[in-house]
Every structure is written in structure tokens, then in C-alpha cells.
Design a protein around this motif. Sequence first.
Motif, PDB file in Angstrom:
ATOM      1  N   HIS A  14       0.877  -1.163   0.000  1.00 48.35           N
ATOM      2  CA  HIS A  14       0.000   0.000   0.000  1.00 48.35           C
ATOM      3  C   HIS A  14       0.916   1.215   0.000  1.00 48.35           C
ATOM      4  O   HIS A  14       1.792   1.327   0.850  1.00 48.35           O
ATOM      5  N   VAL A  15       0.733   2.111  -0.931  1.00 43.32           N
ATOM      6  CA  VAL A  15       1.665   3.216  -1.128  1.00 43.32           C
ATOM      7  C   VAL A  15       1.012   4.548  -0.776  1.00 43.32           C
ATOM      8  O   VAL A  15      -0.121   4.811  -1.172  1.00 43.32           O
ATOM      9  N   VAL A  16       1.743   5.359  -0.014  1.00 44.65           N
ATOM     10  CA  VAL A  16       1.343   6.723   0.295  1.00 44.65           C
ATOM     11  C   VAL A  16       2.516   7.617  -0.060  1.00 44.65           C
ATOM     12  O   VAL A  16       3.652   7.324   0.300  1.00 44.65           O
ATOM     13  N   VAL A  17       2.256   8.695  -0.766  1.00 47.98           N
ATOM     14  CA  VAL A  17       3.309   9.630  -1.145  1.00 47.98           C
ATOM     15  C   VAL A  17       3.161  10.877  -0.294  1.00 47.98           C
ATOM     16  O   VAL A  17       2.119  11.522  -0.295  1.00 47.98           O
ATOM     17  N   ARG A  18       4.226  11.189   0.463  1.00 53.42           N
ATOM     18  CA  ARG A  18       4.233  12.403   1.285  1.00 53.42           C
ATOM     19  C   ARG A  18       4.825  13.540   0.482  1.00 53.42           C
ATOM     20  O   ARG A  18       5.633  13.326  -0.413  1.00 53.42           O
ATOM     21  N   ASN A  19       4.453  14.771   0.856  1.00 55.38           N
ATOM     22  CA  ASN A  19       4.955  15.920   0.115  1.00 55.38           C
ATOM     23  C   ASN A  19       6.368  16.312   0.512  1.00 55.38           C
ATOM     24  O   ASN A  19       7.027  17.056  -0.186  1.00 55.38           O
ATOM     25  N   SER A  20       6.840  15.836   1.666  1.00 53.16           N
ATOM     26  CA  SER A  20       8.196  16.211   2.083  1.00 53.16           C
ATOM     27  C   SER A  20       8.677  15.282   3.183  1.00 53.16           C
ATOM     28  O   SER A  20       7.892  14.585   3.821  1.00 53.16           O
ATOM     29  N   GLY A  21       9.972  15.291   3.390  1.00 55.50           N
ATOM     30  CA  GLY A  21      10.586  14.608   4.517  1.00 55.50           C
ATOM     31  C   GLY A  21      10.806  13.125   4.317  1.00 55.50           C
ATOM     32  O   GLY A  21      10.049  12.445   3.658  1.00 55.50           O
ATOM     33  N   GLY A  22      11.873  12.655   4.907  1.00 58.37           N
ATOM     34  CA  GLY A  22      12.154  11.233   4.950  1.00 58.37           C
ATOM     35  C   GLY A  22      12.601  10.653   3.612  1.00 58.37           C
ATOM     36  O   GLY A  22      12.545  11.286   2.577  1.00 58.37           O
ATOM     37  N   LEU A  23      13.040   9.449   3.681  1.00 57.39           N
ATOM     38  CA  LEU A  23      13.429   8.696   2.496  1.00 57.39           C
ATOM     39  C   LEU A  23      12.277   7.803   2.075  1.00 57.39           C
ATOM     40  O   LEU A  23      11.296   7.664   2.788  1.00 57.39           O
ATOM     41  N   ALA A  24      12.398   7.193   0.954  1.00 55.64           N
ATOM     42  CA  ALA A  24      11.411   6.207   0.538  1.00 55.64           C
ATOM     43  C   ALA A  24      11.663   4.951   1.363  1.00 55.64           C
ATOM     44  O   ALA A  24      12.674   4.285   1.203  1.00 55.64           O
ATOM     45  N   VAL A  25      10.777   4.656   2.274  1.00 57.49           N
ATOM     46  CA  VAL A  25      10.992   3.563   3.212  1.00 57.49           C
ATOM     47  C   VAL A  25       9.869   2.553   3.087  1.00 57.49           C
ATOM     48  O   VAL A  25       8.705   2.893   3.255  1.00 57.49           O
ATOM     49  N   VAL A  26      10.218   1.332   2.771  1.00 62.05           N
ATOM     50  CA  VAL A  26       9.262   0.233   2.836  1.00 62.05           C
ATOM     51  C   VAL A  26       9.321  -0.268   4.267  1.00 62.05           C
ATOM     52  O   VAL A  26      10.386  -0.661   4.750  1.00 62.05           O
ATOM     53  N   LEU A  27       8.186  -0.237   4.959  1.00 61.53           N
ATOM     54  CA  LEU A  27       8.176  -0.534   6.386  1.00 61.53           C
ATOM     55  C   LEU A  27       8.229  -2.028   6.662  1.00 61.53           C
ATOM     56  O   LEU A  27       7.716  -2.842   5.900  1.00 61.53           O
ATOM     57  N   ASP A  28       8.829  -2.366   7.786  1.00 57.52           N
ATOM     58  CA  ASP A  28       8.843  -3.735   8.266  1.00 57.52           C
ATOM     59  C   ASP A  28       7.461  -4.102   8.783  1.00 57.52           C
ATOM     60  O   ASP A  28       6.671  -3.231   9.171  1.00 57.52           O
ATOM     61  N   ASP A  29       7.134  -5.390   8.814  1.00 56.51           N
ATOM     62  CA  ASP A  29       5.873  -5.843   9.402  1.00 56.51           C
ATOM     63  C   ASP A  29       5.736  -5.315  10.820  1.00 56.51           C
ATOM     64  O   ASP A  29       6.709  -5.290  11.582  1.00 56.51           O
ATOM     65  N   GLY A  30       4.534  -4.865  11.165  1.00 53.88           N
ATOM     66  CA  GLY A  30       4.276  -4.387  12.513  1.00 53.88           C
ATOM     67  C   GLY A  30       4.670  -2.945  12.755  1.00 53.88           C
ATOM     68  O   GLY A  30       4.501  -2.433  13.859  1.00 53.88           O
ATOM     69  N   VAL A  31       5.197  -2.268  11.747  1.00 51.51           N
ATOM     70  CA  VAL A  31       5.617  -0.874  11.892  1.00 51.51           C
ATOM     71  C   VAL A  31       4.549   0.022  11.294  1.00 51.51           C
ATOM     72  O   VAL A  31       4.116  -0.174  10.167  1.00 51.51           O
ATOM     73  N   LEU A  32       4.107   0.999  12.064  1.00 53.37           N
ATOM     74  CA  LEU A  32       3.137   1.975  11.592  1.00 53.37           C
ATOM     75  C   LEU A  32       3.844   3.303  11.382  1.00 53.37           C
ATOM     76  O   LEU A  32       4.513   3.798  12.285  1.00 53.37           O
ATOM     77  N   ASN A  33       3.715   3.866  10.200  1.00 52.44           N
ATOM     78  CA  ASN A  33       4.324   5.152   9.887  1.00 52.44           C
ATOM     79  C   ASN A  33       3.213   6.189   9.861  1.00 52.44           C
ATOM     80  O   ASN A  33       2.265   6.059   9.098  1.00 52.44           O
ATOM     81  N   ILE A  34       3.312   7.195  10.707  1.00 53.78           N
ATOM     82  CA  ILE A  34       2.283   8.226  10.813  1.00 53.78           C
ATOM     83  C   ILE A  34       2.881   9.567  10.428  1.00 53.78           C
ATOM     84  O   ILE A  34       3.963   9.919  10.880  1.00 53.78           O
ATOM     85  N   SER A  35       2.161  10.319   9.617  1.00 48.30           N
ATOM     86  CA  SER A  35       2.541  11.694   9.309  1.00 48.30           C
ATOM     87  C   SER A  35       1.535  12.620   9.981  1.00 48.30           C
ATOM     88  O   SER A  35       0.331  12.382   9.923  1.00 48.30           O
ATOM     89  N   LEU A  36       2.023  13.632  10.617  1.00 47.45           N
ATOM     90  CA  LEU A  36       1.179  14.628  11.266  1.00 47.45           C
ATOM     91  C   LEU A  36       1.130  15.844  10.352  1.00 47.45           C
ATOM     92  O   LEU A  36       2.145  16.491  10.106  1.00 47.45           O
ATOM     93  N   VAL A  37      -0.053  16.127   9.824  1.00 47.09           N
ATOM     94  CA  VAL A  37      -0.227  17.244   8.901  1.00 47.09           C
ATOM     95  C   VAL A  37      -0.841  18.399   9.679  1.00 47.09           C
ATOM     96  O   VAL A  37      -1.914  18.264  10.270  1.00 47.09           O
ATOM     97  N   LEU A  38      -0.145  19.518   9.695  1.00 46.69           N
ATOM     98  CA  LEU A  38      -0.603  20.699  10.422  1.00 46.69           C
ATOM     99  C   LEU A  38      -0.972  21.777   9.408  1.00 46.69           C
ATOM    100  O   LEU A  38      -0.106  22.510   8.927  1.00 46.69           O
ATOM    101  N   PRO A  39      -2.256  21.870   9.057  1.00 43.69           N
ATOM    102  CA  PRO A  39      -2.647  22.856   8.048  1.00 43.69           C
ATOM    103  C   PRO A  39      -2.383  24.284   8.511  1.00 43.69           C
ATOM    104  O   PRO A  39      -2.486  24.594   9.690  1.00 43.69           O
ATOM    105  N   ASP A  40      -2.028  25.103   7.570  1.00 44.24           N
ATOM    106  CA  ASP A  40      -1.801  26.540   7.806  1.00 44.24           C
ATOM    107  C   ASP A  40      -0.634  26.837   8.745  1.00 44.24           C
ATOM    108  O   ASP A  40      -0.519  27.950   9.237  1.00 44.24           O
ATOM    109  N   VAL A  41       0.218  25.855   9.021  1.00 44.25           N
ATOM    110  CA  VAL A  41       1.408  26.103   9.832  1.00 44.25           C
ATOM    111  C   VAL A  41       2.568  26.293   8.869  1.00 44.25           C
ATOM    112  O   VAL A  41       2.904  25.406   8.098  1.00 44.25           O
ATOM    113  N   ARG A  42       3.187  27.455   8.918  1.00 49.04           N
ATOM    114  CA  ARG A  42       4.241  27.764   7.959  1.00 49.04           C
ATOM    115  C   ARG A  42       5.639  27.693   8.572  1.00 49.04           C
ATOM    116  O   ARG A  42       6.573  27.297   7.925  1.00 49.04           O
TER     117      ARG A  42
END
Length: 82
Positions: A14-42
Motif C-alpha cells: 500500500h503506497v502513500v506519497v508524502r509531500n516532504s521529509g524522509g526517504l522512501a521507506v518500505v516498512l517492516d511488518d508491525g511498523v506503523l508510519n504516521i505523518s502529522l499534517v498541520l494545516p496553515d502552519v508555515r
Amino acid sequence: MEKGVRQLQYLGYHVVVRNSGGLAVVLDDGVLNISLVLPDVRHISIHDCYEAMVSLIKSMLSDVTNDIEAYEIVGSYCPGGL
């Protein structure tokens, strides 16, 4: 990028493309990758972003445990981990 996404999907990921940060990482089983999106924060420091994520994770898991630690995992994909 589209070719890479298609290849990963073909392999069953399952692929999600982030707009910035990090490397392209295929996660290990049991690993949850969460991105925190803060709208209007510059302008926010990396430290403040990290602390916001720690607070979010602690809040999300507060019904399960209060034993959440945040620290650097040397050699990890990113400079910090929970």
C-alpha cells in the motif's frame, strides 16, 4: 515517481506519497508510519514538530499505556523514533 508507485503496488504494498521529509521507506511488518499534517502552519521547528508527534502518540495510546518513551534509535530510518 509514478513508475515506482506502480512497482510497489504490483508487489502488494500500500503506497502513500508524502509531500516532504524522509526517504522512501518500505516498512517492516508491525511498523506503523504516521505523518502529522498541520494545516496553515508555515514556520515550526523540527523540535516542535517532534514534540507534537510525541504528544499525539501518547494521547492516542493513553487508554492502553502510559509507558511511552521517545528517544533516538541509532541506525533507524529517521533520526528519532517512538
